[in-house]
Scaffold this active site. Structure first.
Site, PDB file in Angstrom:
ATOM      1  CE  LYS A  29       0.053   1.799   4.349  1.00 52.64           C
ATOM      2  NZ  LYS A  29       1.362   2.618   4.488  1.00 52.64           N
ATOM      3  N   PRO A  32      10.061  -4.270  -0.341  1.00 58.15           N
ATOM      4  CG  PRO A  32      10.874  -2.226  -1.000  1.00 58.15           C
ATOM      5  CD  PRO A  32       9.530  -3.096  -1.456  1.00 58.15           C
ATOM      6  CB  ALA A  53       9.589   0.075   2.271  1.00 55.18           C
ATOM      7  N   GLY A  54       7.615   1.537   4.635  1.00 55.28           N
ATOM      8  CA  GLY A  54       6.044   1.665   5.129  1.00 55.28           C
ATOM      9  C   GLY A  54       4.962   1.994   3.285  1.00 55.28           C
ATOM     10  N   GLY A 102       4.026  -4.007   3.758  1.00 55.69           N
ATOM     11  CA  GLY A 102       4.444  -5.132   2.962  1.00 55.69           C
ATOM     12  C   GLY A 102       3.583  -6.525   3.912  1.00 55.69           C
ATOM     13  N   GLY A 103       4.742  -6.430   5.072  1.00 58.30           N
ATOM     14  CA  GLY A 103       4.265  -7.817   6.751  1.00 58.30           C
ATOM     15  C   GLY A 103       2.725  -7.917   6.396  1.00 58.30           C
ATOM     16  CB  SER A 104      -0.057  -5.692   7.267  1.00 62.78           C
ATOM     17  OG  SER A 104       1.365  -4.218   8.093  1.00 62.78           O
ATOM     18  CB  SER A 105       0.583  -6.984   2.365  1.00 67.38           C
ATOM     19  OG  SER A 105      -0.587  -7.235   1.142  1.00 67.38           O
ATOM     20  CG  ASP A 111      -0.358  -0.682   8.091  1.00 67.19           C
ATOM     21  OD1 ASP A 111      -1.413   0.479   8.923  1.00 67.19           O
ATOM     22  OD2 ASP A 111       0.469  -0.161   8.608  1.00 67.19           O
TER      23      ASP A 111
HETATM   24  O1  C5P Z   1      -0.155  -2.395  15.066  1.00 64.97           O
HETATM   25  P1  C5P Z   1       0.806  -2.811  14.082  1.00 64.97           P
HETATM   26  O2  C5P Z   1       2.139  -3.503  15.081  1.00 64.97           O
HETATM   27  O3  C5P Z   1       1.412  -2.196  13.120  1.00 64.97           O
HETATM   28  O4  C5P Z   1       1.742  -1.216  15.235  1.00 64.97           O
HETATM   29  C1  C5P Z   1       2.921  -1.057  14.519  1.00 64.97           C
HETATM   30  C2  C5P Z   1       3.657  -0.160  15.808  1.00 64.97           C
HETATM   31  O5  C5P Z   1       3.234   0.915  15.210  1.00 64.97           O
HETATM   32  C3  C5P Z   1       2.813   0.490  17.723  1.00 64.97           C
HETATM   33  O6  C5P Z   1       2.909  -1.158  18.671  1.00 64.97           O
HETATM   34  C4  C5P Z   1       2.941   0.995  17.475  1.00 64.97           C
HETATM   35  O7  C5P Z   1       3.947   1.741  18.314  1.00 64.97           O
HETATM   36  C5  C5P Z   1       2.678   2.252  15.800  1.00 64.97           C
HETATM   37  N1  C5P Z   1       1.795   2.097  15.470  1.00 64.97           N
HETATM   38  C6  C5P Z   1       0.389   3.390  16.200  1.00 64.97           C
HETATM   39  N2  C5P Z   1      -0.626   3.929  15.886  1.00 64.97           N
HETATM   40  C7  C5P Z   1      -1.088   3.487  14.730  1.00 64.97           C
HETATM   41  C8  C5P Z   1      -0.660   2.197  14.010  1.00 64.97           C
HETATM   42  C9  C5P Z   1       0.933   1.698  14.501  1.00 64.97           C
HETATM   43  O8  C5P Z   1       1.073   4.189  17.002  1.00 64.97           O
HETATM   44  N3  C5P Z   1      -2.352   3.078  14.451  1.00 64.97           N
END
Ligand code: C5P
Length: 341
Positions: free
Chosen positions: A19, A111, A114-115, A118-121, A153
């Site tokens: 994304k 990558p 990377a923002g 990818g891991g979430s997908s 994500d």
């Molecule tokens: O939910 P996920 O494991 O992808 O989030 C990784 C880290 O990103 C969380 O531990 C948190 O520090 C931060 N995060 C956040 N607010 C969000 C999404 C992620 O603070 N809406």
């Protein structure tokens, strides 16, 4: 639906798209420590490929990863997603023993850190593929809850097209895509340039907490505006490209990413000089994007960046050369029918 024990044991294959955030407004910190967001996410046609196959009784889940280095396999979200899917599938599975172990193979083309989510997908694809392999169907709200527990994500990837993301990522509003896109005209292209340094998402949010912010709420305004225009179906391809400078500035985590990785500041300056057009950041970085009226123009820009990197005119932070790609935004499936300019 109850599981069908006579299912063929052929591997289940899923593409797991990346994304890009066209906007990302951080609205504040929530009581659970996560951050409240307002963000327009678009899936793109850069994708990992996941296949899963059922293993014989007594086996354990296994994962083999090729491509970009995704870190220790045992920590991979694919394995966590398979375990979460197994737990959630138990009531539908309807037998004393749990659904069988799976052998998963992941080709990482996106990558890592990377923002680009990818891991979430991969996790969303693994959840889907595991249920398919076992022949189990979960109701939409259970699936959504399992996805949201795997990561902020993850639920987005069930939408199958652009969406407005709110809350920590669990509130999703599917957005219709651009007027005229897919109707035979040019479709917007995105250039992605990802320095190999990686940026940890928690570190970027921590930097935001510690004050790496832009005052003024411009990202929020731009995000609200874009979501509303897309929702109303009034934006065409050219309109989106016209808004590129507003969108490129609409990422509240960009200053935080630059605090985590200071090399991103001269890198972005060099990209701006080279491309002569707005450059945005996806998620918590370090992927930078530029929007073009067509995929062909994004490809020309990708070649330009590769050449500039080779000459040393663009220096990206990280141990290796940056990842450079021209991608297309994936429109929702329904936009392919009867969508006219
Ligand atoms: O939910 P996920 O494991 O992808 O989030 C990784 C880290 O990103 C969380 O531990 C948190 O520090 C931060 N995060 C956040 N607010 C969000 C999404 C992620 O603070 N809406």
């Amino acid at each position: 639906m109850t599981a069908d024990p006579t299912r063929a044991l052929a591997p289940v294959v899923r593409l797991a798209p990346a994304k890009v955030n066209l906007t990302l407004a951080v609205l504040g910190t929530r009581p659970d420590g996560f951050h409240a967001l307002h963000s327009v996410f678009v899936p793109v046609d850069l994708a990992d490929r996941l296949s899963v196959a059922v293993l014989p009784p007594g086996a354990k889940d296994i994962l083999h990863v090729d491509g970009h280095d995704a870190g220790p396999t045992e920590d991979n979200l694919v394995l966590r997603a398979i375990r979460a899917a197994r737990e959630a599938a138990r009531p539908e599975w309807g037998r004393p023993e749990p659904p069988p172990a799976l052998a998963a193979r992941l080709e990482k083309r996106i990558p890592v850190a990377a923002g680009l989510a990818g891991g979430s997908s991969d996790a969303a694809a693994a959840l889907d593929a595991a249920l398919e392999a076992w022949g189990v169907t979960l109701d939409a709200s259970t699936r959504h809850d399992v996805a949201a527990r795997l990561g902020s994500d993850v639920p987005f990837f069930a939408v199958g097209g652009p969406a407005l993301i709110e809350g920590r990522g669990e509130q999703l509003t599917p957005l219709p895509w651009l007027r005229g896109d897919l109707a035979g005209g040019d479709r917007p292209g995105l250039l992605l340039v990802t320095p190999s340094c990686g940026v940890s998402t928690p570190a970027a949010y921590r930097a935001w907490d510690e004050g790496a912010r832009v005052p003024g709420g411009a990202a929020r305004m731009a995000s609200l505006h874009l979501a509303e225009e897309l929702r109303k179906g009034i934006l065409g391809v050219a309109d989106l490209v016209t808004r590129a400078s507003v969108l490129a500035a609409a990422n509240d985590l960009a200053p935080a990413a630059a605090v985590v990785e200071p090399g991103l500041v001269p890198f972005k300056r060099a990209l701006l000089r080279l491309l002569g057009r707005p450059v945005g950041v996806s998620g918590s970085g370090p992927t930078h994007w530029a929007l073009y009226p067509s995929h062909a123009e994004a490809q020309v820009a990708a070649d330009l960046v590769r050449a500039a990197v080779a000459r040393g005119d663009v220096v990206a932070p990280g141990p290796r050369e940056p990842f450079v790609a021209a991608v297309r935004i994936l429109a929702p499936a329904r936009a392919t029918k009867g969508d006219s300019a």
